[in-house]
Design a protein around this motif. Structure first.
Motif: not given
Length: 155
Positions: A51-62, A75-83, A98-103
């Motif tokens: 979560e981005d704690l500084s985003h105008p939308i409270k606890d914005f989900t990344h 492990g690192k680098a979990i691939p994109a995808g729904r499952t 949207f179904h992936r890590y967004a740093g």
């Protein structure tokens, strides 16, 4: 047994420290490795939110991912995808990525605080990948046996 503190390390990120560039939207934008220190023997799955704690939308989900098999390391680098087949069908829901890590990737010149939270659950969650963090947390609420957080910043 419920809600004991979960201790974990997020490779390259000290609590209160700066996010490694590779884990941000200005770098490779890959999820870091997580090393769980005191996982309960009762844990069946793990769930992670960023979560981005500084985003105008409270606890914005990344990022929100659940049904990761309980283990001492993710492990690192979990691939994109729904499952995620490599994680026995772990599910990535709807977040900034949207179904992936967004740093972290705050506006240029701005410093934002971010929080990883890892939850240990006593079950798998039966939820669609179209679920948002709020719905996932609501469904998980009575099944969380441990949780812990690490905060960091990026600018």
């Amino acid at each position: 047994m419920k809600n004991h503190n979960l201790e974990f390390e997020c490779t390259g990120l000290e609590h209160g420290g700066r996010f490694p560039v590779e884990n941000t939207g200005r770098g490779e934008d890959i999820s870091p490795e997580f090393v769980i220190k005191n996982l309960s023997a009762h844990a069946v799955t793990l769930m992670i939110t960023l979560e981005d704690l500084s985003h105008p939308i409270k606890d914005f989900t990344h990022w929100v991912i659940w049904n990761i098999p309980a283990a001492d390391k993710i492990g690192k680098a979990i691939p994109a995808g729904r499952t995620i087949p490599s994680l026995q069908g772990a599910v990535q829901g709807i977040g900034y990525g949207f179904h992936r890590y967004a740093g972290p990737k705050p506006p240029k010149g701005k410093k934002h605080q971010y929080r990883f939270t890892v939850y240990a659950l006593d079950c798998r969650l039966d939820l669609k990948a179209s679920s948002f963090k709020r719905k996932v947390l609501r469904k998980a609420r009575t099944h969380i046996i441990q949780q812990g957080s690490i905060c960091g910043y990026f600018e």
